[in-house]
Design a protein around this motif. Structure first.
Motif, PDB file in Angstrom:
ATOM      1  N   ALA A   1       0.813  -1.217   0.000  1.00 35.11           N
ATOM      2  CA  ALA A   1       0.000   0.000   0.000  1.00 35.11           C
ATOM      3  C   ALA A   1       0.843   1.261   0.000  1.00 35.11           C
ATOM      4  N   ASP A   2       2.064   1.201   0.557  1.00 37.05           N
ATOM      5  CA  ASP A   2       2.906   2.391   0.615  1.00 37.05           C
ATOM      6  C   ASP A   2       3.828   2.531  -0.592  1.00 37.05           C
ATOM      7  N   ALA A   3       3.664   1.667  -1.593  1.00 39.67           N
ATOM      8  CA  ALA A   3       4.515   1.747  -2.785  1.00 39.67           C
ATOM      9  C   ALA A   3       4.077   2.905  -3.674  1.00 39.67           C
ATOM     10  N   ARG A   4       4.986   3.364  -4.515  1.00 38.91           N
ATOM     11  CA  ARG A   4       4.703   4.422  -5.490  1.00 38.91           C
ATOM     12  C   ARG A   4       4.890   3.866  -6.896  1.00 38.91           C
ATOM     13  N   PRO A   5       3.833   3.307  -7.469  1.00 43.47           N
ATOM     14  CA  PRO A   5       3.966   2.716  -8.799  1.00 43.47           C
ATOM     15  C   PRO A   5       4.210   3.780  -9.853  1.00 43.47           C
ATOM     16  N   PRO A   6       4.898   3.444 -10.917  1.00 42.06           N
ATOM     17  CA  PRO A   6       5.154   4.409 -11.994  1.00 42.06           C
ATOM     18  C   PRO A   6       3.865   4.754 -12.730  1.00 42.06           C
ATOM     19  N   PRO A   7       3.845   5.883 -13.441  1.00 43.81           N
ATOM     20  CA  PRO A   7       2.635   6.287 -14.164  1.00 43.81           C
ATOM     21  C   PRO A   7       2.342   5.365 -15.331  1.00 43.81           C
ATOM     22  N   PRO A   8       1.112   5.356 -15.829  1.00 39.01           N
ATOM     23  CA  PRO A   8       0.755   4.520 -16.977  1.00 39.01           C
ATOM     24  C   PRO A   8       1.635   4.824 -18.183  1.00 39.01           C
ATOM     25  N   GLY A   9       1.975   3.786 -18.922  1.00 41.01           N
ATOM     26  CA  GLY A   9       2.850   3.916 -20.083  1.00 41.01           C
ATOM     27  C   GLY A   9       4.302   3.632 -19.781  1.00 41.01           C
ATOM     28  N   SER A  10       4.655   3.481 -18.508  1.00 38.93           N
ATOM     29  CA  SER A  10       6.036   3.203 -18.128  1.00 38.93           C
ATOM     30  C   SER A  10       6.376   1.736 -18.409  1.00 38.93           C
TER      31      SER A  10
ATOM     32  N   VAL B   1      -2.924  14.378 -12.569  1.00 39.70           N
ATOM     33  CA  VAL B   1      -2.218  14.920 -11.410  1.00 39.70           C
ATOM     34  C   VAL B   1      -2.560  16.395 -11.224  1.00 39.70           C
ATOM     35  N   GLY B   2      -2.677  17.135 -12.327  1.00 39.25           N
ATOM     36  CA  GLY B   2      -3.027  18.544 -12.237  1.00 39.25           C
ATOM     37  C   GLY B   2      -4.408  18.769 -11.663  1.00 39.25           C
ATOM     38  N   LEU B   3      -5.352  17.891 -12.011  1.00 39.13           N
ATOM     39  CA  LEU B   3      -6.697  18.004 -11.451  1.00 39.13           C
ATOM     40  C   LEU B   3      -6.672  17.778  -9.943  1.00 39.13           C
ATOM     41  N   ARG B   4      -5.926  16.758  -9.495  1.00 33.75           N
ATOM     42  CA  ARG B   4      -5.846  16.515  -8.055  1.00 33.75           C
ATOM     43  C   ARG B   4      -5.182  17.698  -7.351  1.00 33.75           C
ATOM     44  N   ALA B   5      -4.141  18.282  -7.969  1.00 33.89           N
ATOM     45  CA  ALA B   5      -3.462  19.429  -7.362  1.00 33.89           C
ATOM     46  C   ALA B   5      -4.389  20.635  -7.281  1.00 33.89           C
ATOM     47  N   ALA B   6      -5.254  20.802  -8.282  1.00 33.57           N
ATOM     48  CA  ALA B   6      -6.180  21.943  -8.279  1.00 33.57           C
ATOM     49  C   ALA B   6      -7.236  21.798  -7.201  1.00 33.57           C
ATOM     50  N   LEU B   7      -7.460  20.584  -6.721  1.00 34.49           N
ATOM     51  CA  LEU B   7      -8.489  20.351  -5.699  1.00 34.49           C
ATOM     52  C   LEU B   7      -7.934  20.421  -4.286  1.00 34.49           C
ATOM     53  N   VAL B   8      -6.635  20.711  -4.155  1.00 34.53           N
ATOM     54  CA  VAL B   8      -6.046  20.863  -2.825  1.00 34.53           C
ATOM     55  C   VAL B   8      -6.642  22.113  -2.159  1.00 34.53           C
ATOM     56  N   GLY B   9      -7.108  21.963  -0.959  1.00 35.86           N
ATOM     57  CA  GLY B   9      -7.743  23.075  -0.248  1.00 35.86           C
ATOM     58  C   GLY B   9      -9.239  23.087  -0.375  1.00 35.86           C
ATOM     59  N   VAL B  10      -9.780  22.345  -1.334  1.00 38.91           N
ATOM     60  CA  VAL B  10     -11.233  22.230  -1.477  1.00 38.91           C
ATOM     61  C   VAL B  10     -11.732  21.237  -0.432  1.00 38.91           C
ATOM     62  N   PRO B  11     -12.929  21.425   0.119  1.00 39.57           N
ATOM     63  CA  PRO B  11     -13.471  20.440   1.058  1.00 39.57           C
ATOM     64  C   PRO B  11     -13.366  19.027   0.493  1.00 39.57           C
ATOM     65  N   PRO B  12     -12.909  18.064   1.304  1.00 38.02           N
ATOM     66  CA  PRO B  12     -12.595  16.726   0.780  1.00 38.02           C
ATOM     67  C   PRO B  12     -13.733  16.072   0.003  1.00 38.02           C
ATOM     68  N   ARG B  13     -14.950  16.156   0.531  1.00 41.01           N
ATOM     69  CA  ARG B  13     -16.064  15.492  -0.149  1.00 41.01           C
ATOM     70  C   ARG B  13     -16.362  16.153  -1.487  1.00 41.01           C
TER      71      ARG B  13
ATOM     72  N   ASP C   1       0.649   9.166 -22.943  1.00 44.68           N
ATOM     73  CA  ASP C   1       0.404   8.730 -21.574  1.00 44.68           C
ATOM     74  C   ASP C   1       0.899   9.766 -20.575  1.00 44.68           C
ATOM     75  N   ALA C   2       2.052  10.400 -20.863  1.00 46.10           N
ATOM     76  CA  ALA C   2       2.583  11.413 -19.950  1.00 46.10           C
ATOM     77  C   ALA C   2       1.645  12.610 -19.855  1.00 46.10           C
ATOM     78  N   THR C   3       1.065  13.020 -20.987  1.00 50.26           N
ATOM     79  CA  THR C   3       0.138  14.149 -20.978  1.00 50.26           C
ATOM     80  C   THR C   3      -1.124  13.820 -20.189  1.00 50.26           C
ATOM     81  N   ALA C   4      -1.664  12.624 -20.398  1.00 51.40           N
ATOM     82  CA  ALA C   4      -2.871  12.221 -19.671  1.00 51.40           C
ATOM     83  C   ALA C   4      -2.593  12.139 -18.171  1.00 51.40           C
ATOM     84  N   HIS C   5      -1.446  11.568 -17.808  1.00 53.24           N
ATOM     85  CA  HIS C   5      -1.112  11.468 -16.382  1.00 53.24           C
ATOM     86  C   HIS C   5      -0.919  12.854 -15.768  1.00 53.24           C
ATOM     87  N   ALA C   6      -0.275  13.756 -16.510  1.00 50.01           N
ATOM     88  CA  ALA C   6      -0.079  15.124 -15.995  1.00 50.01           C
ATOM     89  C   ALA C   6      -1.416  15.830 -15.799  1.00 50.01           C
ATOM     90  N   MET C   7      -2.381  15.577 -16.662  1.00 46.57           N
ATOM     91  CA  MET C   7      -3.700  16.193 -16.507  1.00 46.57           C
ATOM     92  C   MET C   7      -4.413  15.648 -15.275  1.00 46.57           C
TER      93      MET C   7
END
Length: 382
Positions: free
Chosen positions: A157-166, A212-224, A204-210
Motif C-alpha cells: 500500500a505504501d509503494a509508489r507505482p510508476p505512471p501509466p505507459g512506463s 495529477v493537475g486536477l488533483r493538485a487543483a483540488l487541494v484546499g477544497v473540502p474533501p467530499r 500517456d505522460a500528458t494524460a497522467h499530468a492532466m
C-alpha cells in the motif's frame, strides 16, 4: 419506427459470450481453463462451419431472423473461448498454477487502485495497490517467453507505482485469479523489486499530468466536494473516502462518478463546435472528434462504460462521415458487437451490463415516457 435489426444478433452474441466466460472461469486452474477453452473453441468452430453450410443451403426456407440469431450465438461463444485460451498459454498457465517466482517485463496500463481486505489475516496487509500490467516477456524456471498478457500487479500500500505507459521490470510471484475474464493472473511483488526501464510516451505522460493537475487543483477544497469533482470529471475515485463511497452506494448515486456517455458527448460536442468555428470541413471535424474521444479514453481509463460510450460515439461520427444510419438502437447494438469482438472479457462485466441497459432505457423507454407525460393533462407541464 425503431430500427432494431441488430439487437437480436448483439443480444445473442452477448449472451453466448458471457455464458462461455462464466463457465470457463469456474475452472480452478489456469491449465484446466486452457485445455477446456481449446476444446470449446474447436467445437464452436466446427459447429459454426457446419451451420454456415446449412444456412447457405436453407437460407430461403428458414427465417432470416433465426439465422442471424444463431450466428450471433456462435460468434459470441467462439470469441469468448478464443479469449480465454489466449489468457492461458503454455507454459505460463502452469507457472500461474504453481505460483512460481517470475521476472516480468511489461508496460503499466492503468492508474493504481487501492484494495482493502476486511478479513485479512494477521500476517497479511489489510490493503494493497493493484496496477494493470501488459507483459512483453516472462521468465521463470529457466525459460524465457515473449508473450502479451494482461496481469494484475499487486504492490504494498505504501509503494509508489510508476505512471501509466512506463516500461518496467518486475520480479514477483505469479498466481491465478479466479472468476476474472480481464486478466490472466496476478503478480505480487515488493516495491524494491520493481525497476522502471523506460518513461511513458507523450500521450500517456500528458494524460497522467492532466490527472495529477486536477488533483493538485483540488487541494484546499473540502474533501467530499473535491472527491466528487474528480469523479464527475474523469472518473477518479481515489479521493473518495470509504464513508463517502458507502453513502454514494446507499443513496444510489455512485453512477455519477462513473464516466460514460454524458462525458463523451460533452467532449465530442466541444471539439466539433470548435472545428466548426474554425470553418473546417466535415472530415476534419469528424477526425478531430475521433482523436479527442481516443485521448479521453486514455485520460479516464478503459472502464466498461467508457469503452461502450466511446464505441457508440465513434460509430456515430463515422456514420456522419459516411452518411449512414445513426439510429440509437442500431448504434448501441453495433457498438456492443464491436466490443465483444475486440474485448470479449467485457461480456461478463457488470459495468458493461449496467451501461448497456441504462443506455437502452434512454433510447427505447425515455421517449415513450416523455410522450405519455406530454399526453396527460396533469403532467403536460413537466
Amino acid at each position: 419506427m425503431i430500427d432494431g435489426r441488430l439487437l437480436a444478433p448483439a443480444s445473442a452474441a452477448w449472451l453466448a459470450s458471457a455464458g462461455t466466460l462464466l463457465l470457463l472461469e469456474r475452472l480452478p486452474m489456469s491449465s484446466d481453463r486452457a485445455a477446456w477453452s481449446a476444446r470449446a473453441l474447436l467445437a464452436f468452430l466446427a459447429v459454426s462451419a457446419a451451420y454456415a453450410v446449412l444456412a447457405l443451403a436453407l437460407h430461403r426456407r428458414l427465417p432470416r431472423g433465426v439465422l442471424v440469431f444463431v450466428a450471433g450465438l456462435l460468434l459470441g461463444a467462439s470469441v469468448a473461448a478464443m479469449h480465454v485460451h489466449s489468457l492461458s498459454p503454455d507454459p505460463v498457465a502452469g507457472w500461474l498454477d504453481a505460483r512460481v517466482t517470475a521476472t516480468v517485463q511489461g508496460v503499466v496500463t492503468g492508474e493504481p487502485i487501492v484494495r482493502t481486505q476486511s478479513r485479512a489475516a494477521v500476517w497479511q496487509q489489510p490493503s494493497h495497490l493493484e496496477v494493470r500490467l501488459a507483459t512483453g516477456r516472462v521468465s521463470a524456471r529457466g525459460e524465457v517467453l515473449d508473450v502479451d498478457l494482461p496481469l494484475l500487479l499487486r504492490l504494498p500500500a505504501d509503494a509508489r507505482p510508476p505512471p501509466p505507459g512506463s516500461s518496467v521490470l518486475v520480479v514477483g510471484r505469479l498466481s491465478t485469479i479466479p472468476a476474472n475474464a480481464q486478466v490472466a493472473g496476478s503478480l505480487t511483488a515488493e516495491a524494491d523489486r520493481l525497476l522502471v526501464v523506460a518513461e511513458p510516451g507523450w500521450v500517456d505522460a500528458t494524460a497522467h499530468a492532466m490527472r495529477v493537475g486536477l488533483r493538485a487543483a483540488l487541494v484546499g477544497v473540502p474533501p467530499r466536494a473535491g472527491a466528487l469533482v474528480a469523479g464527475l470529471a474523469v472518473g477518479d475515485e481515489s479521493l473518495q473516502s470509504t464513508e463517502l463511497d458507502e453513502q454514494m452506494r446507499a443513496s444510489g448515486l455512485s453512477h455519477l462518478t462513473a464516466v460514460s456517455g454524458g462525458n463523451v458527448s460533452i467532449v465530442v460536442v466541444l471539439v466539433v463546435w470548435l472545428a466548426t468555428v474554425l470553418r473546417r470541413g466535415l472530415a476534419t471535424r469528424v477526425a478531430a472528434a475521433l482523436v479527442a474521444v481516443a485521448f479521453f479514453v486514455v485520460l479516464v481509463g478503459p472502464a466498461p462504460s467508457v469503452l461502450r460510450a466511446a464505441a457508440m460515439g465513434g460509430l456515430v461520427l463515422v456514420g456522419m462521415l459516411a452518411g449512414g444510419r445513426r439510429a440509437g438502437p442500431s448504434v448501441l447494438a453495433a457498438s456492443l458487437l464491436l466490443l465483444l469482438v475486440l474485448a470479449p472479457g467485457l461480456a461478463a462485466s457488470w459495468g458493461l451490463a449496467l451501461s448497456v441497459f441504462a443506455t437502452a432505457g434512454l433510447i427505447l423507454l425515455a421517449p415513450r415516457v416523455h410522450d405519455r407525460l406530454d399526453h396527460w393533462r396533469a403532467t403536460r407541464r413537466w
